[in-house]
Design a protein around this motif. Structure first.
Motif, PDB file in Angstrom:
ATOM      1  N   LEU A  26       0.825  -1.212   0.000  1.00  0.00           N
ATOM      2  CA  LEU A  26       0.000   0.000   0.000  1.00  0.00           C
ATOM      3  C   LEU A  26       0.860   1.263   0.000  1.00  0.00           C
ATOM      4  N   ALA A  27       1.936   1.257   0.775  1.00  0.00           N
ATOM      5  CA  ALA A  27       2.791   2.436   0.870  1.00  0.00           C
ATOM      6  C   ALA A  27       3.496   2.723  -0.447  1.00  0.00           C
ATOM      7  N   ASP A  28       3.875   1.656  -1.168  1.00  0.00           N
ATOM      8  CA  ASP A  28       4.601   1.830  -2.436  1.00  0.00           C
ATOM      9  C   ASP A  28       3.676   2.175  -3.590  1.00  0.00           C
ATOM     10  N   ALA A  29       2.361   1.960  -3.404  1.00  0.00           N
ATOM     11  CA  ALA A  29       1.421   2.172  -4.510  1.00  0.00           C
ATOM     12  C   ALA A  29       1.146   3.640  -4.763  1.00  0.00           C
ATOM     13  N   THR A  30       1.482   4.480  -3.822  1.00  0.00           N
ATOM     14  CA  THR A  30       1.257   5.944  -3.899  1.00  0.00           C
ATOM     15  C   THR A  30      -0.148   6.256  -4.412  1.00  0.00           C
ATOM     16  N   GLU A  31      -0.286   6.858  -5.611  1.00  0.00           N
ATOM     17  CA  GLU A  31      -1.593   7.298  -6.077  1.00  0.00           C
ATOM     18  C   GLU A  31      -2.517   6.145  -6.463  1.00  0.00           C
ATOM     19  N   GLN A  32      -1.953   4.961  -6.675  1.00  0.00           N
ATOM     20  CA  GLN A  32      -2.770   3.802  -7.057  1.00  0.00           C
ATOM     21  C   GLN A  32      -3.126   2.914  -5.854  1.00  0.00           C
ATOM     22  N   VAL A  33      -2.994   3.472  -4.660  1.00  0.00           N
ATOM     23  CA  VAL A  33      -3.208   2.662  -3.465  1.00  0.00           C
ATOM     24  C   VAL A  33      -4.614   2.068  -3.418  1.00  0.00           C
ATOM     25  N   GLY A  34      -5.599   2.778  -3.934  1.00  0.00           N
ATOM     26  CA  GLY A  34      -6.978   2.306  -3.900  1.00  0.00           C
ATOM     27  C   GLY A  34      -7.220   1.046  -4.698  1.00  0.00           C
ATOM     28  N   LYS A  77      -7.170  -3.394  -2.803  1.00  0.00           N
ATOM     29  CA  LYS A  77      -8.190  -3.678  -1.790  1.00  0.00           C
ATOM     30  C   LYS A  77      -7.835  -4.911  -0.967  1.00  0.00           C
ATOM     31  N   ASP A  78      -7.283  -5.940  -1.620  1.00  0.00           N
ATOM     32  CA  ASP A  78      -6.947  -7.184  -0.912  1.00  0.00           C
ATOM     33  C   ASP A  78      -5.895  -6.957   0.158  1.00  0.00           C
ATOM     34  N   ALA A  79      -4.937  -6.085  -0.150  1.00  0.00           N
ATOM     35  CA  ALA A  79      -3.874  -5.807   0.818  1.00  0.00           C
ATOM     36  C   ALA A  79      -4.450  -5.115   2.058  1.00  0.00           C
ATOM     37  N   TYR A  80      -5.388  -4.179   1.844  1.00  0.00           N
ATOM     38  CA  TYR A  80      -6.010  -3.483   2.979  1.00  0.00           C
ATOM     39  C   TYR A  80      -6.870  -4.437   3.797  1.00  0.00           C
ATOM     40  N   GLN A  81      -7.507  -5.399   3.116  1.00  0.00           N
ATOM     41  CA  GLN A  81      -8.328  -6.380   3.827  1.00  0.00           C
ATOM     42  C   GLN A  81      -7.469  -7.236   4.748  1.00  0.00           C
ATOM     43  N   VAL A  82      -6.255  -7.563   4.299  1.00  0.00           N
ATOM     44  CA  VAL A  82      -5.339  -8.330   5.152  1.00  0.00           C
ATOM     45  C   VAL A  82      -5.031  -7.550   6.428  1.00  0.00           C
ATOM     46  N   ILE A  83      -4.822  -6.236   6.277  1.00  0.00           N
ATOM     47  CA  ILE A  83      -4.535  -5.391   7.445  1.00  0.00           C
ATOM     48  C   ILE A  83      -5.745  -5.335   8.386  1.00  0.00           C
ATOM     49  N   LEU A  84      -6.950  -5.258   7.808  1.00  0.00           N
ATOM     50  CA  LEU A  84      -8.159  -5.276   8.647  1.00  0.00           C
ATOM     51  C   LEU A  84      -8.266  -6.586   9.424  1.00  0.00           C
ATOM     52  N   PRO A 142      -5.917   3.295  10.092  1.00  0.00           N
ATOM     53  CA  PRO A 142      -6.282   4.706   9.841  1.00  0.00           C
ATOM     54  C   PRO A 142      -5.429   5.377   8.770  1.00  0.00           C
ATOM     55  N   LYS A 143      -4.208   4.877   8.561  1.00  0.00           N
ATOM     56  CA  LYS A 143      -3.306   5.502   7.586  1.00  0.00           C
ATOM     57  C   LYS A 143      -3.867   5.431   6.165  1.00  0.00           C
ATOM     58  N   PHE A 144      -4.565   4.327   5.863  1.00  0.00           N
ATOM     59  CA  PHE A 144      -5.080   4.136   4.499  1.00  0.00           C
ATOM     60  C   PHE A 144      -6.607   4.150   4.437  1.00  0.00           C
ATOM     61  N   PHE A 145      -7.231   4.551   5.531  1.00  0.00           N
ATOM     62  CA  PHE A 145      -8.694   4.490   5.635  1.00  0.00           C
ATOM     63  C   PHE A 145      -9.407   5.207   4.485  1.00  0.00           C
ATOM     64  N   LYS A 146      -8.955   6.428   4.171  1.00  0.00           N
ATOM     65  CA  LYS A 146      -9.669   7.257   3.196  1.00  0.00           C
ATOM     66  C   LYS A 146      -9.615   6.708   1.777  1.00  0.00           C
ATOM     67  N   HIS A 147      -8.691   5.786   1.513  1.00  0.00           N
ATOM     68  CA  HIS A 147      -8.532   5.272   0.157  1.00  0.00           C
ATOM     69  C   HIS A 147      -9.495   4.124  -0.163  1.00  0.00           C
ATOM     70  N   PHE A 148     -10.212   3.621   0.857  1.00  0.00           N
ATOM     71  CA  PHE A 148     -11.075   2.459   0.635  1.00  0.00           C
ATOM     72  C   PHE A 148     -12.473   2.704   1.202  1.00  0.00           C
ATOM     73  N   PRO A 149     -13.231   3.610   0.583  1.00  0.00           N
ATOM     74  CA  PRO A 149     -14.574   3.924   1.096  1.00  0.00           C
ATOM     75  C   PRO A 149     -15.509   2.724   1.108  1.00  0.00           C
ATOM     76  N   GLU A 150     -15.290   1.764   0.184  1.00  0.00           N
ATOM     77  CA  GLU A 150     -16.160   0.587   0.157  1.00  0.00           C
ATOM     78  C   GLU A 150     -15.918  -0.339   1.336  1.00  0.00           C
ATOM     79  N   LEU A 151     -14.772  -0.161   2.012  1.00  0.00           N
ATOM     80  CA  LEU A 151     -14.464  -0.966   3.201  1.00  0.00           C
ATOM     81  C   LEU A 151     -14.597  -0.140   4.484  1.00  0.00           C
ATOM     82  N   ALA A 152     -15.246   1.029   4.374  1.00  0.00           N
ATOM     83  CA  ALA A 152     -15.321   1.947   5.515  1.00  0.00           C
ATOM     84  C   ALA A 152     -15.998   1.300   6.726  1.00  0.00           C
ATOM     85  N   ASP A 153     -17.146   0.631   6.514  1.00  0.00           N
ATOM     86  CA  ASP A 153     -17.843   0.012   7.643  1.00  0.00           C
ATOM     87  C   ASP A 153     -16.973  -1.047   8.317  1.00  0.00           C
ATOM     88  N   SER A 154     -16.312  -1.864   7.497  1.00  0.00           N
ATOM     89  CA  SER A 154     -15.436  -2.897   8.052  1.00  0.00           C
ATOM     90  C   SER A 154     -14.275  -2.276   8.812  1.00  0.00           C
TER      91      SER A 154
END
Length: 480
Positions: free
Chosen positions: A14-22, A25-32, A50-62
């Motif tokens: 996620l950190a290396d993806a910069t503008e394409q971080v969104g 999704k699978d990587a953020y799910q692993v962190i969740l 919280p660092k990547f929260f804003k990039h994944f609105p579809e996973l906001a509830d989770s």
């Protein structure tokens, strides 16, 4: 459950993806999913979510649910780690404003209980400013229960402990109470909102934070409609509740624009509960069948409020009333004072010799409350019988804790035992050995056996009914 290594690896993606971080999704799910691991995994998840929260609105509830799980973790180091990121609070408030009801409710209750446990290095001035700013947005559309919880949150912030901070809170409450709107006594929702907001405001008032707006509104809008108030709270004496709140606020009222007019409204309402003596027949007995009922709880509140505001216009009774009106008032005071002495003697006799456990029975608690009420009224009536009327005595309202008096400080005299109008008492304190118990608020009737006390009304019901005056679009129900 991901391991520490997996969490670091997906964080790197996620950190290396910069503008394409969104796109990851699978990587953020692993962190969740890290919230389901051990302490080390949870602490990493608390940093990364919280660092990547804003990039994944579809996973906001989770993400919010995951953060709440971490906040409620028994390991304090986990929840502290989470709160080191302002993004976490931003995410919580985002869900309060936009999320599902169950997530909203959970987030609000968490904030109301957890924030006060955070150390200073976490709850910084900047974090408190964020909480205040976001809370103001939420308060635009809340239920009664949510409003109380947010007042609990805000009143606990260090930055709002100052005079200016308390004033901010009072202004927030005044906005919720809709003090600019005409009061509708027949709308239970309108009545309940005013009462609930006023209850939140009362602890904020002081000699530096004035209650003037609220007292003015009560005098101008509520008192004239006292007899027509409606409430959905079964068993609540709504009139007494209003009068008690007015009495508590009156001590901290500042300069009032229409003081004489509002004092007259208060005076007229007091007269309604101060009956004239019954007419006597030729044989000297009462011409009527019944003595007028003396409603001591109502009179305590009204007389106290009149006494407090009267200090600001001490010549009201002598210069603002005509002679006939003043004479009528003194006749009422004299009659009430005579009835008062009867009850004070009965109550003292009933409580004589009782101490300790004996005073804790339900019946004796009620009698102690009644004695406090009647003593208070007696002191205030004595002040008004002075020529000119005096407003110097100090009493503690019967439902409030008794304030300790410093040595050498002049105390208000307590009560008289004669049936004649009170006379000027000698200087110096009088002893009242029976002021032992501080029970809840009381309502007194002319029959001691029917004397009852009641506590403040509470929330009831569930969300989904009428909103607080349809503020916003959510129309969340007010809970009473």
């Amino acid at each position: 459950m991901p391991s520490v290594e997996e969490l670091y690896r997906n964080y790197g993606i996620l950190a290396d993806a910069t503008e394409q971080v969104g796109q990851h999704k699978d990587a953020y799910q692993v962190i969740l999913d890290g919230v389901k691991g051990g302490t080390k995994e949870k602490r990493l998840a608390a940093q990364f979510i919280p660092k990547f929260f804003k990039h994944f609105p579809e996973l906001a509830d989770s993400a919010i649910n995951a953060q709440l799980d971490l906040c409620e973790d028994e390991d304090v180091s986990v929840s502290l780690q989470l709160f080191r990121f302002a993004g976490t609070l931003g995410g919580l408030f985002s869900q309060i404003l936009q999320g599902e009801d169950i997530v909203r409710e959970r987030a609000i209750k968490f904030l109301s209980t957890k924030l006060k446990t955070l150390p200073d290095e976490v709850l910084t001035k900047e974090v408190e400013e964020l909480i205040l700013t976001e809370s103001k947005k939420v308060l635009e559309d809340v239920t009664g229960e949510e409003f109380v919880l947010f007042m609990k949150i805000l009143s606990g912030l260090k930055s709002l402990q100052t005079v200016s901070g308390r004033q901010q809170l009072v202004e927030l409450v005044a906005e919720q109470a809709d003090l600019e709107q005409t009061f509708n006594p027949s709308d239970p929702d309108c009545v309940d909102r005013l009462l609930q907001c006023t209850r939140q405001a009362v602890p904020l008032f002081s000699k530096n934070v004035h209650s003037t707006r609220f007292v003015t509104y009560f005098c101008e809008q509520v008192l004239p409609n006292l007899g027509t108030l409606t409430t959905p709270v079964e068993g609540l004496d709504i009139q007494l509740e209003v009068l008690k709140l007015l009495a508590e606020m009156s001590s901290f009222c500042g300069d009032m624009e229409k003081l004489e007019s509002n004092l007259r409204k208060l005076f007229d309402k007091l007269l309604e509960y101060m009956p004239l003596p019954p007419e006597e027949a030729e044989n000297g007995e009462n011409a009527g069948n019944e003595e007028p009922k003396l409603q001591f709880s109502y009179v305590e509140c009204l007389l106290y409020s009149f006494h407090q505001l009267g200090r600001k216009l001490p010549d009201f009774l002598t210069a603002k009333l005509n002679a006939e009106k003043l004479k009528d008032f003194k006749i009422r005071l004299q009659y009430f004072a005579r009835g008062l002495q009867v009850y004070i003697r009965q109550l003292r006799l009933a409580l004589q010799g009782k101490t300790g456990e004996a005073l804790k029975t339900e019946e004796n608690k009620i009698k102690v409350v009644a004695l406090k009420i009647t003593n208070n009224i007696n002191v205030l009536i004595k002040d008004l019988f002075h020529i000119p009327p005096s407003y110097k005595s100090t009493v503690t309202l019967s439902w409030k804790p008794v304030q300790k008096v410093e040595m050498g400080q002049k105390r208000a005299t307590e009560d008289t035992t004669s049936g004649s109008p009170p006379k000027k008492s000698p200087a110096g304190p009088k002893r009242d050995a029976r002021q032992i118990y501080n029970p809840p608020s009381g309502k007194y009737s002319s029959n001691l056996s029917n004397f009852n006390y009641e506590q403040r009304g509470a929330f009831r019901g569930s969300r989904g009914g009428r909103g607080w005056g349809a503020r916003g679009n959510r129309s969340r129900g007010r809970l009473y």
